[in-house]
Write an enzyme that holds these catalytic residues in place. Sequence first.
Site, mmCIF file in Angstrom:
data_model
loop_
_atom_site.group_PDB
_atom_site.id
_atom_site.type_symbol
_atom_site.label_atom_id
_atom_site.label_comp_id
_atom_site.label_asym_id
_atom_site.label_seq_id
_atom_site.Cartn_x
_atom_site.Cartn_y
_atom_site.Cartn_z
ATOM 1 N N GLY A 260 54.993 27.887 41.706
ATOM 2 C CA GLY A 260 53.819 27.939 42.604
ATOM 3 C C GLY A 260 53.252 29.149 42.065
ATOM 4 O O GLY A 260 53.051 29.536 41.039
ATOM 5 N N CYS A 263 48.734 30.827 39.352
ATOM 6 C CA CYS A 263 48.488 30.733 37.961
ATOM 7 C C CYS A 263 48.967 29.532 37.442
ATOM 8 O O CYS A 263 48.511 28.494 36.815
ATOM 9 C CB CYS A 263 49.073 31.951 37.154
ATOM 10 S SG CYS A 263 48.039 33.460 37.470
ATOM 11 N N LYS A 266 47.699 25.836 38.403
ATOM 12 C CA LYS A 266 46.222 25.522 37.689
ATOM 13 C C LYS A 266 45.919 25.736 36.424
ATOM 14 O O LYS A 266 45.068 24.902 35.894
ATOM 15 C CB LYS A 266 45.321 26.875 38.645
ATOM 16 C CG LYS A 266 45.206 27.991 38.168
ATOM 17 C CD LYS A 266 43.916 28.899 38.693
ATOM 18 C CE LYS A 266 44.066 30.219 38.360
ATOM 19 N NZ LYS A 266 43.711 30.521 36.655
HETATM 20 P P1 NAD Z 1 41.793 37.081 43.156
HETATM 21 O O1 NAD Z 1 41.392 35.993 44.051
HETATM 22 O O2 NAD Z 1 42.959 37.701 43.632
HETATM 23 O O3 NAD Z 1 40.622 38.048 42.957
HETATM 24 C C1 NAD Z 1 39.405 37.669 42.652
HETATM 25 C C2 NAD Z 1 38.374 38.579 42.963
HETATM 26 O O4 NAD Z 1 37.036 38.369 42.203
HETATM 27 C C3 NAD Z 1 38.169 38.360 44.429
HETATM 28 O O5 NAD Z 1 38.400 39.536 45.177
HETATM 29 C C4 NAD Z 1 36.745 37.763 44.579
HETATM 30 O O6 NAD Z 1 36.017 38.078 45.736
HETATM 31 C C5 NAD Z 1 36.128 38.349 43.453
HETATM 32 N N1 NAD Z 1 34.753 37.710 42.879
HETATM 33 C C6 NAD Z 1 34.512 36.421 42.905
HETATM 34 N N2 NAD Z 1 33.352 36.135 42.468
HETATM 35 C C7 NAD Z 1 32.645 37.553 41.981
HETATM 36 C C8 NAD Z 1 31.653 37.826 41.806
HETATM 37 N N3 NAD Z 1 30.622 37.052 41.177
HETATM 38 N N4 NAD Z 1 31.277 39.155 41.495
HETATM 39 C C9 NAD Z 1 32.148 40.160 41.867
HETATM 40 N N5 NAD Z 1 33.521 39.804 42.366
HETATM 41 C C10 NAD Z 1 33.769 38.268 42.528
HETATM 42 O O7 NAD Z 1 42.241 36.519 41.907
HETATM 43 P P2 NAD Z 1 43.539 37.197 40.862
HETATM 44 O O8 NAD Z 1 44.587 36.763 41.203
HETATM 45 O O9 NAD Z 1 42.970 38.532 40.517
HETATM 46 O O10 NAD Z 1 43.006 36.294 39.463
HETATM 47 C C11 NAD Z 1 42.083 36.700 38.639
HETATM 48 C C12 NAD Z 1 41.978 36.043 37.445
HETATM 49 O O11 NAD Z 1 43.155 36.392 36.588
HETATM 50 C C13 NAD Z 1 42.129 34.321 37.204
HETATM 51 O O12 NAD Z 1 41.462 33.849 36.388
HETATM 52 C C14 NAD Z 1 43.733 34.372 37.285
HETATM 53 O O13 NAD Z 1 44.172 33.054 36.768
HETATM 54 C C15 NAD Z 1 43.943 35.428 36.114
HETATM 55 N N6 NAD Z 1 45.196 35.850 35.987
HETATM 56 C C16 NAD Z 1 45.810 36.190 37.428
HETATM 57 C C17 NAD Z 1 47.287 36.530 37.564
HETATM 58 C C18 NAD Z 1 47.917 36.790 39.006
HETATM 59 O O14 NAD Z 1 49.209 37.109 38.952
HETATM 60 N N7 NAD Z 1 47.295 36.758 39.986
HETATM 61 C C19 NAD Z 1 48.029 36.822 36.451
HETATM 62 C C20 NAD Z 1 47.408 36.592 35.217
HETATM 63 C C21 NAD Z 1 45.981 36.229 35.137
#
Ligand code: NAD
Length: 479
Positions: A260, A263, A266
């Site tokens: 789940g 990442c 999706k």
């Molecule tokens: P998240 O939802 O925890 O954080 C995203 C943040 O972006 C939120 O706080 C949101 O308010 C902010 N945001 C959205 N639109 C915005 C804008 N226009 N301006 C400023 N801030 C804005 O997401 P996450 O888990 O940190 O993931 C971020 C990216 O990294 C995704 O693409 C994800 O696939 C990738 N990623 C995540 C992980 C993980 O373990 N969570 C690992 C590797 C890659």
Amino acid sequence: MAKICVVGTGYVGLVTGACLADLGNDVTCLDIDEQKIALLRRGDLPIYEPGLEHVVRRAVLAGRLQFTTDYAEGCRDAEFIFIAVNTPSIDGGTQADMRYVEKAARSIAEHLYRDVIIINKSTMPVGSGDYVTRVVREHLRDTSLRVAVVSNPEFLREGSAVQDFLQPDRIVLGSADRAAAERAAQLYIPLRAPIVITDVYTSEMIKYASNAFLATKISFINEMARICDRLGADVKEVAAGMGYDKRIGRAFLDAGPGFGGSCFPKDIRALTHMADNSGLHPQLLEAVMAINKDQRRVPVEKLEAELGGAGAIAGKTIAVLGLAFKDNTDDMRESPAIDVINLLLEKGAREVRVYDPVAMDTAKRLYPDWRVTYCADEYDCAKGADGLVLVTEWKQFRNLNPKRLHGVMKPSRTGAGPVFIDGRNLFDPAEMRLFGFRYQGIGRGSRSAALAADVLLGAAEAEGEAVPVDGHAASEGEE
Ligand code: NAD
């Protein structure tokens, strides 16, 4: 030391910003979520991530980490701007939702006053480097500014994000502008990790291919677990035996309730969509997702079988241990616990009692309409329950006292003991049965091993030979 702005202060953005500040850079973390930024300015963390609080506090005290909701403030002097906003699946759909990236890129462009390198850290579909470049160019106020876009996918795991960021297996950078990628690489030199510099499409694809491979390993071992259950083999030992082979490796061969998180699901869906759109038929990716979907039902189906078969969950009290999609995080995005709980409610459980060491508030916020009882700890959760399903592999669940747990659960009328479904194979089946549980793990050989012999005999008889039945397998059957 560089001046950096990180746009998006979530799991990835906050870890990236705090760690880059800790390495000596001057970092501003920016988010449109005012509550989140207010919390961070007060010194609180909006997420649970081991070790992060310490790094954030140290960087703030050193004056190297600031928080803002204001693009003008964030972008003013920045040499590097990371985009770390969310890229979820479009509701009910299969592709990555790029609206947050688009908005972020537009806002950055509107507030640029100097040449800059934009670093795409969010996981974005292949071709997004070009897309971000186009959005920025279209919205630049000063068209004489030089803006380079570099893809720099993130590989950290929630629960060990700080350690993963500071000790990465590799850094990947891709750009049409090699000099910009090399400048971005300088930020990571202190980490002493291998650095791969490539073109932007390849960099974006490395991220998707890596997640697809890890998810494939999980679906593979879950399929093996189902076969093990039928044939009387133990998937834990199968995984251990396989893992010694260096070509295979032991990591990600833990059978469970399916993957789940924010990442894998999706990203596999997005990659499938990209392949479909290019006229391909990505059969392996589709199978990985289909196996994962079915796997979510396995713990509840095992519970139902142990409680007496179809319809047996109706009217029962069931305990669910673990809500987060994995241990050491409060993140419940696409958590298997959601499917388990929904299925229990669907099957008419009288009461579903739940407990998680850190994700209780997340659950209450995300699922306010869940008809569940939130409990104080593991034993409170198990109180009076006919059956228990362990969903998340929290370390504290490994240290459960089986005798105490058995004591608080409801004794069965037949005296057969309460049901314990171990969705993460944390316990020894024989030991748990000695404690009086009707215990089932995932792929621990729950069906009589005689079935294996039957299958084998059936095949042999069809070929007209006699096959000796292995006494060892028959006597160690898990039932
Ligand atoms: P998240 O939802 O925890 O954080 C995203 C943040 O972006 C939120 O706080 C949101 O308010 C902010 N945001 C959205 N639109 C915005 C804008 N226009 N301006 C400023 N801030 C804005 O997401 P996450 O888990 O940190 O993931 C971020 C990216 O990294 C995704 O693409 C994800 O696939 C990738 N990623 C995540 C992980 C993980 O373990 N969570 C690992 C590797 C890659």
